[in-house]
Design a protein around this motif. Structure first.
Motif, short mmCIF file in Angstrom:
data_model
loop_
_atom_site.label_atom_id
_atom_site.label_comp_id
_atom_site.label_asym_id
_atom_site.label_seq_id
_atom_site.Cartn_x
_atom_site.Cartn_y
_atom_site.Cartn_z
N GLU A 72 -6.11 7.58 -10.02
CA GLU A 72 -5.99 7.89 -8.23
C GLU A 72 -6.85 7.01 -7.39
OE1 GLU A 72 -9.54 11.23 -8.55
OE2 GLU A 72 -7.15 11.99 -7.95
N GLY A 73 -7.69 6.20 -7.94
CA GLY A 73 -8.55 5.23 -7.24
C GLY A 73 -7.79 4.28 -6.59
N ARG A 74 -8.18 3.87 -5.44
CA ARG A 74 -7.70 2.78 -4.56
C ARG A 74 -8.77 1.91 -4.03
NH1 ARG A 74 -4.30 5.10 -6.48
NH2 ARG A 74 -2.35 6.02 -5.72
N VAL A 83 0.72 -1.18 -0.21
CA VAL A 83 -0.04 0.01 0.04
C VAL A 83 0.83 1.20 0.05
CG1 VAL A 83 -1.82 1.37 1.29
CG2 VAL A 83 -1.81 -1.01 1.08
N GLU A 84 2.15 1.10 0.79
CA GLU A 84 2.78 2.38 0.77
C GLU A 84 3.40 2.82 -0.57
OE1 GLU A 84 2.19 0.29 4.61
OE2 GLU A 84 2.90 -0.09 2.79
N ASP A 85 3.49 1.94 -1.35
CA ASP A 85 4.07 2.08 -2.62
C ASP A 85 3.29 2.64 -3.94
OD1 ASP A 85 6.77 1.75 -1.55
OD2 ASP A 85 6.62 -0.32 -2.33
N MET A 86 1.95 2.49 -3.56
CA MET A 86 0.78 2.70 -4.58
C MET A 86 1.09 4.25 -5.50
SD MET A 86 -2.64 0.90 -3.33
CE MET A 86 -2.93 -0.76 -3.55
N GLY A 87 1.19 5.29 -4.42
CA GLY A 87 1.48 6.36 -4.96
C GLY A 87 2.65 6.46 -6.05
N VAL A 119 -7.15 -7.77 -0.32
CA VAL A 119 -6.39 -7.41 -1.60
C VAL A 119 -6.48 -5.90 -1.85
CG1 VAL A 119 -6.44 -7.74 -4.10
CG2 VAL A 119 -6.94 -9.74 -2.74
N ASN A 120 -5.41 -5.18 -2.07
CA ASN A 120 -5.51 -3.81 -2.40
C ASN A 120 -5.03 -3.61 -3.77
OD1 ASN A 120 -5.78 -2.91 0.45
ND2 ASN A 120 -3.89 -4.21 0.74
N MET A 121 -5.65 -2.79 -4.39
CA MET A 121 -5.39 -2.28 -5.87
C MET A 121 -5.41 -0.84 -6.25
SD MET A 121 -8.46 -4.48 -7.85
CE MET A 121 -8.01 -6.05 -7.40
N ILE A 122 -4.73 -0.45 -7.26
CA ILE A 122 -5.03 0.76 -7.91
C ILE A 122 -6.05 0.56 -8.93
CG2 ILE A 122 -4.00 2.79 -9.13
CD1 ILE A 122 -1.32 1.88 -7.90
N ASP A 177 2.59 6.63 -10.42
CA ASP A 177 3.43 7.75 -11.02
C ASP A 177 3.82 7.21 -12.47
OD1 ASP A 177 2.77 9.68 -9.43
OD2 ASP A 177 4.52 9.55 -7.94
N ARG A 178 4.08 6.18 -12.52
CA ARG A 178 4.61 5.53 -14.00
C ARG A 178 3.71 6.06 -15.02
NH1 ARG A 178 6.42 -0.62 -12.86
NH2 ARG A 178 7.84 -0.53 -10.99
N GLY A 179 2.46 6.12 -14.85
CA GLY A 179 1.37 6.15 -15.87
C GLY A 179 0.95 4.61 -16.24
N LEU A 180 -0.40 4.44 -15.87
CA LEU A 180 -0.83 2.92 -15.82
C LEU A 180 -1.95 2.76 -16.94
CD1 LEU A 180 -1.36 2.46 -11.92
CD2 LEU A 180 0.72 2.24 -13.50
N TYR A 181 -2.06 1.63 -17.23
CA TYR A 181 -3.07 1.23 -18.31
C TYR A 181 -4.10 0.47 -17.27
CZ TYR A 181 0.67 1.36 -21.67
OH TYR A 181 1.82 1.93 -22.31
#
Length: 256
Positions: free
Chosen positions: A156-158, A50-54, A95-98, A58-62
């Motif tokens: 930005e969704g979690r 979770v701590e690394d989600m931000g 389960v945590n997801m962006i 930042d990479r730009g996701l699909y």
């Protein structure tokens, strides 16, 4: 206020723990005592924390735009060892997801445990199915899709799924997999080239394996024939239910 109670009998601090432990009350206190003594955590992470989600976002996701029934296993979401213990057992609890938006669409998503088998170059990747979720996760319909056609954006969704109710046992070497009936707003990024360079013979290639949807039965072998150089914005947490003080070899068991 501190939660500490002084015993009139022993004249020393006594801590009281409420051990519901998701259905594992009998062994929870013993596990906590071992964890405190041997200095290991009572949870194990796989995939994105979770701590690394931000930073990952930042990479730009699909976002996954596919609509067909499919099975997916990401080799970056596999559980590893728990130092200093030779082995451990647990249940997947969270389960945590962006996601593209805080309101995400999931039209039938099943989580399961998958243990990869030896990889053979040029062949589909085989996985042994472990515990399987007994019912799909379905969110409300009508959630808008990302506006960009290819689904790339800064998301930005979690989203968090509490899955310990499904009682999915897991151990070291097993990965989180999922089956999706249709729309599942899972995000991913391109796999870094340095991870591709670390490939060893027989090892499951880093990346995502995908195949056609099918019924998942514990103990069966599935073969996923599509490989993609992606890494998902997904992480899973397992809560320990027990630890092993001896390695498989020392206990006389056959790892095969």
């Amino acid at each position: 206020k501190t939660g500490m109670i002084w015993s009139e009998v022993f004249q020393r601090p006594v801590c009281i723990a409420h051990a519901n432990g998701g259905g594992f009350a009998d062994s929870t206190l013993d596990l906590l005592h071992a964890a405190r003594t041997l200095r290991f955590d009572t949870t194990v992470n796989a995939g994105l924390v979770v701590e690394d989600m931000g930073r990952f976002a930042d990479r730009g996701l699909y976002v996954d735009q596919e609509k067909q029934d499919r099975i997916v296993v990401d080799s970056s979401i596999c559980f590893g060892p728990l130092d200093p213990m030779p082995g451990w057992r647990g249940i997947m609890s969270q389960v945590n997801m962006i996601t593209p938006h805080n309101e995400a669409g999931f039209e039938g998503m099943w989580f399961f445990a998958a243990r990869p088998k030896t990889h053979r170059e040029g062949e589909p990747q085989a996985f042994e199915v472990g515990a399987v979720q007994h019912m799909p996760i379905v969110t409300r319909k009508g959630v808008p899709r990302p506006r960009r056609r290819n689904g790339t954006a800064w998301f930005e969704g979690r989203n968090r799924f509490e899955i310990h109710y499904f009682n999915l046992p897991v151990g070291p070497g097993e990965c989180l997999g999922w089956r999706c009936y249709g729309r599942c707003d899972v995000t991913f990024a391109d796999l870094p080239k340095d991870q591709l360079a670390k490939q060893r013979p027989g090892q499951v290639p880093a990346g995502v394996w995908q195949g056609a949807g099918a019924d998942l039965i514990k103990g069966q072998t599935i073969r996923l024939d599509k490989w993609r150089p992606h890494i998902h914005g997904v992480g899973v947490i397992a809560e320990l239910t027990g630890v092993d003080f001896y390695s498989t070899a020392e206990s006389g068991k056959d790892e095969r």
